[in-house]
Design a protein around this motif. Structure first.
Motif, PDB file in Angstrom:
ATOM      1  N   ALA A 185       0.839  -1.201   0.000  1.00  0.00           N
ATOM      2  CA  ALA A 185       0.000   0.000   0.000  1.00  0.00           C
ATOM      3  C   ALA A 185       0.874   1.251   0.000  1.00  0.00           C
ATOM      4  CB  ALA A 185      -0.928  -0.015   1.207  1.00  0.00           C
ATOM      5  N   SER A 186       1.994   1.190   0.765  1.00  0.00           N
ATOM      6  CA  SER A 186       2.875   2.358   0.866  1.00  0.00           C
ATOM      7  C   SER A 186       3.549   2.666  -0.464  1.00  0.00           C
ATOM      8  CB  SER A 186       3.962   2.127   1.921  1.00  0.00           C
ATOM      9  OG  SER A 186       3.366   1.848   3.158  1.00  0.00           O
ATOM     10  N   ILE A 187       3.835   1.619  -1.242  1.00  0.00           N
ATOM     11  CA  ILE A 187       4.437   1.864  -2.561  1.00  0.00           C
ATOM     12  C   ILE A 187       3.405   2.481  -3.486  1.00  0.00           C
ATOM     13  CG2 ILE A 187       5.477   0.727  -4.572  1.00  0.00           C
ATOM     14  CD1 ILE A 187       6.700  -1.289  -2.697  1.00  0.00           C
ATOM     15  N   SER A 188       2.156   2.108  -3.239  1.00  0.00           N
ATOM     16  CA  SER A 188       1.084   2.593  -4.103  1.00  0.00           C
ATOM     17  C   SER A 188       0.718   4.061  -3.842  1.00  0.00           C
ATOM     18  CB  SER A 188      -0.136   1.681  -3.922  1.00  0.00           C
ATOM     19  OG  SER A 188      -1.306   2.378  -4.175  1.00  0.00           O
ATOM     20  N   VAL A 189       0.686   4.477  -2.579  1.00  0.00           N
ATOM     21  CA  VAL A 189       0.219   5.838  -2.290  1.00  0.00           C
ATOM     22  C   VAL A 189       1.322   6.882  -2.441  1.00  0.00           C
ATOM     23  CG1 VAL A 189      -1.562   5.034  -0.694  1.00  0.00           C
ATOM     24  CG2 VAL A 189       0.673   5.751   0.194  1.00  0.00           C
ATOM     25  N   GLY A 190       0.880   8.137  -2.598  1.00  0.00           N
ATOM     26  CA  GLY A 190       1.823   9.236  -2.745  1.00  0.00           C
ATOM     27  C   GLY A 190       1.213  10.254  -3.694  1.00  0.00           C
ATOM     28  N   ARG A 191       2.000  11.268  -4.010  1.00  0.00           N
ATOM     29  CA  ARG A 191       1.440  12.290  -4.886  1.00  0.00           C
ATOM     30  C   ARG A 191       1.117  11.694  -6.265  1.00  0.00           C
ATOM     31  NH1 ARG A 191       5.047  17.190  -4.872  1.00  0.00           N
ATOM     32  NH2 ARG A 191       5.290  16.401  -2.753  1.00  0.00           N
ATOM     33  N   TYR A 192       1.970  10.766  -6.714  1.00  0.00           N
ATOM     34  CA  TYR A 192       1.695  10.054  -7.963  1.00  0.00           C
ATOM     35  C   TYR A 192       1.168   8.674  -7.581  1.00  0.00           C
ATOM     36  CZ  TYR A 192       2.476   8.073 -12.608  1.00  0.00           C
ATOM     37  OH  TYR A 192       2.301   7.482 -13.828  1.00  0.00           O
ATOM     38  N   VAL A 193      -0.153   8.487  -7.632  1.00  0.00           N
ATOM     39  CA  VAL A 193      -0.745   7.238  -7.154  1.00  0.00           C
ATOM     40  C   VAL A 193      -0.567   6.136  -8.197  1.00  0.00           C
ATOM     41  CG1 VAL A 193      -2.844   6.097  -6.337  1.00  0.00           C
ATOM     42  CG2 VAL A 193      -2.442   8.507  -5.789  1.00  0.00           C
ATOM     43  N   ILE A 194      -0.090   4.973  -7.749  1.00  0.00           N
ATOM     44  CA  ILE A 194       0.065   3.826  -8.629  1.00  0.00           C
ATOM     45  C   ILE A 194      -0.826   2.727  -8.053  1.00  0.00           C
ATOM     46  CG2 ILE A 194       1.714   2.183  -9.624  1.00  0.00           C
ATOM     47  CD1 ILE A 194       3.919   4.240  -8.651  1.00  0.00           C
ATOM     48  N   SER A 195      -1.662   2.123  -8.873  1.00  0.00           N
ATOM     49  CA  SER A 195      -2.573   1.111  -8.335  1.00  0.00           C
ATOM     50  C   SER A 195      -1.774  -0.094  -7.834  1.00  0.00           C
ATOM     51  CB  SER A 195      -3.560   0.661  -9.411  1.00  0.00           C
ATOM     52  OG  SER A 195      -2.877  -0.109 -10.361  1.00  0.00           O
ATOM     53  N   ILE A 196      -2.319  -0.762  -6.819  1.00  0.00           N
ATOM     54  CA  ILE A 196      -1.657  -1.939  -6.234  1.00  0.00           C
ATOM     55  C   ILE A 196      -1.371  -2.956  -7.332  1.00  0.00           C
ATOM     56  CG2 ILE A 196      -2.021  -3.930  -4.717  1.00  0.00           C
ATOM     57  CD1 ILE A 196      -1.755  -1.760  -2.860  1.00  0.00           C
ATOM     58  N   ASP A 197      -2.346  -3.053  -8.236  1.00  0.00           N
ATOM     59  CA  ASP A 197      -2.223  -3.964  -9.366  1.00  0.00           C
ATOM     60  C   ASP A 197      -0.940  -3.700 -10.167  1.00  0.00           C
ATOM     61  OD1 ASP A 197      -3.370  -6.045 -10.802  1.00  0.00           O
ATOM     62  OD2 ASP A 197      -4.009  -4.622 -12.388  1.00  0.00           O
ATOM     63  N   SER A 198      -0.734  -2.418 -10.521  1.00  0.00           N
ATOM     64  CA  SER A 198       0.479  -2.073 -11.286  1.00  0.00           C
ATOM     65  C   SER A 198       1.731  -2.259 -10.451  1.00  0.00           C
ATOM     66  CB  SER A 198       0.434  -0.621 -11.764  1.00  0.00           C
ATOM     67  OG  SER A 198      -0.857  -0.207 -11.999  1.00  0.00           O
ATOM     68  N   VAL A 199       1.623  -1.954  -9.154  1.00  0.00           N
ATOM     69  CA  VAL A 199       2.778  -2.117  -8.269  1.00  0.00           C
ATOM     70  C   VAL A 199       3.265  -3.561  -8.334  1.00  0.00           C
ATOM     71  CG1 VAL A 199       3.525  -2.176  -5.857  1.00  0.00           C
ATOM     72  CG2 VAL A 199       2.171  -0.245  -6.686  1.00  0.00           C
ATOM     73  N   LEU A 200       2.303  -4.511  -8.193  1.00  0.00           N
ATOM     74  CA  LEU A 200       2.670  -5.930  -8.208  1.00  0.00           C
ATOM     75  C   LEU A 200       3.242  -6.324  -9.560  1.00  0.00           C
ATOM     76  CD1 LEU A 200      -0.331  -7.416  -6.199  1.00  0.00           C
ATOM     77  CD2 LEU A 200       1.992  -6.954  -5.397  1.00  0.00           C
ATOM     78  N   LYS A 201       2.599  -5.799 -10.637  1.00  0.00           N
ATOM     79  CA  LYS A 201       3.069  -6.136 -11.990  1.00  0.00           C
ATOM     80  C   LYS A 201       4.488  -5.653 -12.202  1.00  0.00           C
ATOM     81  CE  LYS A 201      -1.124  -6.475 -14.770  1.00  0.00           C
ATOM     82  NZ  LYS A 201      -2.143  -5.577 -15.318  1.00  0.00           N
ATOM     83  N   ILE A 202       4.756  -4.399 -11.768  1.00  0.00           N
ATOM     84  CA  ILE A 202       6.090  -3.831 -11.984  1.00  0.00           C
ATOM     85  C   ILE A 202       7.140  -4.531 -11.132  1.00  0.00           C
ATOM     86  CG2 ILE A 202       7.479  -1.732 -11.647  1.00  0.00           C
ATOM     87  CD1 ILE A 202       4.908  -0.148 -12.453  1.00  0.00           C
ATOM     88  N   LEU A 203       6.765  -4.846  -9.875  1.00  0.00           N
ATOM     89  CA  LEU A 203       7.742  -5.442  -8.970  1.00  0.00           C
ATOM     90  C   LEU A 203       8.044  -6.900  -9.287  1.00  0.00           C
ATOM     91  CD1 LEU A 203       6.906  -4.080  -5.387  1.00  0.00           C
ATOM     92  CD2 LEU A 203       8.876  -3.536  -6.798  1.00  0.00           C
ATOM     93  N   PHE A 204       6.983  -7.633  -9.653  1.00  0.00           N
ATOM     94  CA  PHE A 204       7.178  -9.083  -9.733  1.00  0.00           C
ATOM     95  C   PHE A 204       7.120  -9.666 -11.148  1.00  0.00           C
ATOM     96  CE2 PHE A 204       5.457  -8.499  -5.377  1.00  0.00           C
ATOM     97  CZ  PHE A 204       6.612  -8.859  -4.709  1.00  0.00           C
ATOM     98  N   PHE A 205       6.489  -8.923 -12.070  1.00  0.00           N
ATOM     99  CA  PHE A 205       6.328  -9.530 -13.399  1.00  0.00           C
ATOM    100  C   PHE A 205       7.080  -8.763 -14.483  1.00  0.00           C
ATOM    101  CE2 PHE A 205       2.538 -10.656 -10.901  1.00  0.00           C
ATOM    102  CZ  PHE A 205       2.749 -12.023 -10.828  1.00  0.00           C
TER     103      PHE A 205
END
Lengths: 331, 255
Positions: free
Chosen positions: A22-42
């Motif tokens: 969730a912490s990677i997702s939130v911020g001024r530039y919001v990234i959806s959890i879905d994309s976070v997982l895709k970018i980190l793991f896939f």
């Protein structure tokens, strides 16, 4: 009465993992959890901005937050046991005042971020060594003299910090010193984060290995010696590990109060005072807690709130509540 | 197994707390140390446990000089019960008892199921199993003392050093404590204890040493050491030794 240890560990671990993403997702530039997982793991690199934000900004910062939180919670818990005192924190031996002076000195000398971190680390260690040496002069290994030496050395370095602030240029140097002292993770750099994290992990690992013996230190000095503990060796080992871990945390984050004091009490409420359970539980709570605090610090207002202010604002009323309920695990 | 040879101790190097003290202790023997307040009973016990360093003389354990033994080696032989103990943190009674395993575990080891089983056995032996999960800070003084004895027994020493084990107990618990000490001595433990009650020495029918003005004034079997004259000399009051149901008791004499 207390929660089952294994269940508690699993629940806390799941909470930490959830907060991490969730912490990677939130911020001024919001990234959806879905994309976070895709970018980190896939290995999804289709969104180049999100990839850049995650790897260069969010991930280092999130790792720093959880490492610093875990460090302060574990060392705070260890010091409370070592000093047989539930009111001490990771900073008891003056490491934060020493680090504060080091940072102020480096800022005054117009040093780089790396130099500020180096000076903070160095002077943090110097302050603890001074406390330790002073307690040795008043012969005997009493941990009470160590607490008093810590207060003396801490005050000495605080005075030096004030001196640095007094002579600092009020247009740029002074604000930098003040902000540093309030604690922030805004200036995390990937390059300096990695070595710091390695040192912290090493220190915490040693503390984890000897954690059951902190129980025996907490029973009293004569009792510990009667139980076959080489007091000098064990106390020095615990102090050395706590100092290296805390100094490393402080040099990347500045002074963040109330974590090392409050988190161990929450741990005791959950699993009781046995350090075999308390230390791992404190680590997980501390990591999650500082992650949440840092999320608030960077999302609440358009700028950045200093972490030390937030941890104090959250920590003090909570500590008051603990005192009121008086079941925080000490007598 | 414990041999004390001409020991002396002083806190400041000038004023001796005690000197010229020698005695030895066999397996299963109980030595009861009597003496007025401030006579150095507790200090002597702390020296026996190597918590304080002697100024003169030496103490040997099974023929080995104690100053040459590590804390770990000492802890395998000697168990120590302090006079008063308070804990800041509310460890459970079982957690306290299992701390006795410390000298048998490596630096990075935690107690295993086996160690907990041993600790539970000792709680059972002392009749405090129901207290196992109770916080050590919330039980009575007598129960706390038993919890500490459970810890000391879990340590598996051969000699027990008990500093005034009866002083904070009610009348019933004092007698239970004495019975426990007897039971432990028949199990082969050698025991040194300090006490303020000469009656307790009679009850234990132990060896008695009277420490007064910094040295052993008298030592030997209870019946020969605890006399009306000796008690008057150490406590400064007239005492009569009477028989009740063929056991001896000390009563303050009427003026």
């Amino acid at each position: 009465m207390h929660w089952n240890y294994k269940t508690t560990l699993i629940v806390l671990l799941c909470v930490l993992i959830a907060i991490f993403f969730a912490s990677i997702s939130v911020g001024r530039y919001v990234i959806s959890i879905d994309s976070v997982l895709k970018i980190l793991f896939f290995g999804d690199r289709s969104d180049s901005t999100a990839t850049l934000v995650i790897f260069n900004v969010r991930l280092p910062r999130v790792i720093a937050a959880l490492t610093v939180g875990a460090s302060l919670a574990v060392t705070g818990a260890a010091f409370q046991g070592l000093f047989k005192n539930p009111l001490v924190s990771s900073y008891q031996l003056g490491v934060s005042s020493g680090a504060g002076f080091g940072a102020a000195l480096a800022i005054t000398l117009a040093g780089s971020t790396l130099m500020i971190q180096g000076y903070a680390f160095f002077f943090g260690i110097i302050a603890v060594l001074a406390s330790f040496a002073m307690s040795r002069i008043y012969k005997g290994s009493s941990t009470l003299t160590l607490i008093l030496s810590g207060i003396i050395v801490g005050s000495f370095f605080s005075a030096l910090v004030s001196l640095m602030q007094y002579i600092a240029d009020p247009r740029d140097t002074l604000p930098s010193i003040v902000f540093w002292l309030m604690g922030s993770l805004a200036s995390i750099r990937v390059s300096s984060l990695l070595p710091t994290v390695i040192v912290i992990v090493a220190g915490i690992t040693v503390l984890m290995l000897v954690r059951w013996r902190i129980n025996i230190l907490a029973m009293g000095e004569d009792e510990a010696r009667s139980l076959g503990i080489n007091l000098r060796v064990l106390v020095s080992l615990v102090v050395a590990c706590c100092t290296i871990v805390t100094a490393s945390a402080v040099c990347i984050s500045g002074v963040i109060g109330w974590v090392g004091l409050v988190i161990p009490h929450i741990g005791r409420m959950l699993v009781g005072p046995d350090y075999k359970k308390l230390l791992p539980v404190s680590l997980l709570i501390g990591a999650s807690y500082l992650l949440v605090i840092d999320d608030i610090a960077r999302t609440l207002i358009s700028g950045e709130l200093p972490l030390g202010i937030l941890t104090a604002l959250v920590g003090t009323p909570f500590f008051g509540y603990l005192l009121w309920k008086a079941k925080a695990g000490w007598s | 197994m414990l041999k004390v040879d001409d020991v002396a101790f002083s806190y400041d190097g000038k004023k001796k707390v005690f000197e010229n003290i020698s005695f030895s202790l066999k397996q299963g023997e109980v030595l009861c140390i009597l003496g007025p307040n401030g006579s150095g009973k507790s200090t002597l016990l702390r020296c026996l446990n190597s918590l304080l360093t002697l100024n003169n003389g030496n103490i040997s354990l099974n023929g080995k000089d104690m100053t040459r033994m590590s804390r770990k080696e000492l802890a395998a032989q000697l168990g120590f019960l302090p006079q008063i103990h308070v804990s800041t943190f509310p460890f459970s009674v079982l957690e306290v008892a299992v701390m006795g395993r410390a000298p048998h575990l490596g630096l990075a080891e935690s107690p295993s199921e086996k160690d907990y089983a041993l600790a539970k056995e000792n709680l059972e032996l002392l009749g405090i199993s129901p207290l196992a999960d109770k916080p050590y800070t919330q039980i009575s003084g007598g129960e706390r003392q038993l919890a500490l004895i459970a810890m000391v027994l879990t340590q598996k020493p051969r000699i027990l050093l008990l500093d005034e084990p009866t002083s904070h107990l009610d009348f019933g618990n004092q007698i239970r404590m004495l019975e426990l000490i007897k039971k432990l001595s028949t199990k082969g433990f050698s025991i040194v204890l300090t006490t303020h009650f000469p009656d307790h020495a009679f009850h234990l029918s132990s060896t008695v040493a009277i420490i007064n003005k910094g040295t052993f004034m008298a030592a030997g079997p209870a019946d020969t050491v605890i006399t009306e004259e000796n008690l008057k000399r150490i406590y400064g009051i007239d005492v009569q030794i009477a028989y009740v149901n063929s056991s001896k008791i000390c009563v303050p004499a009427k003026k």
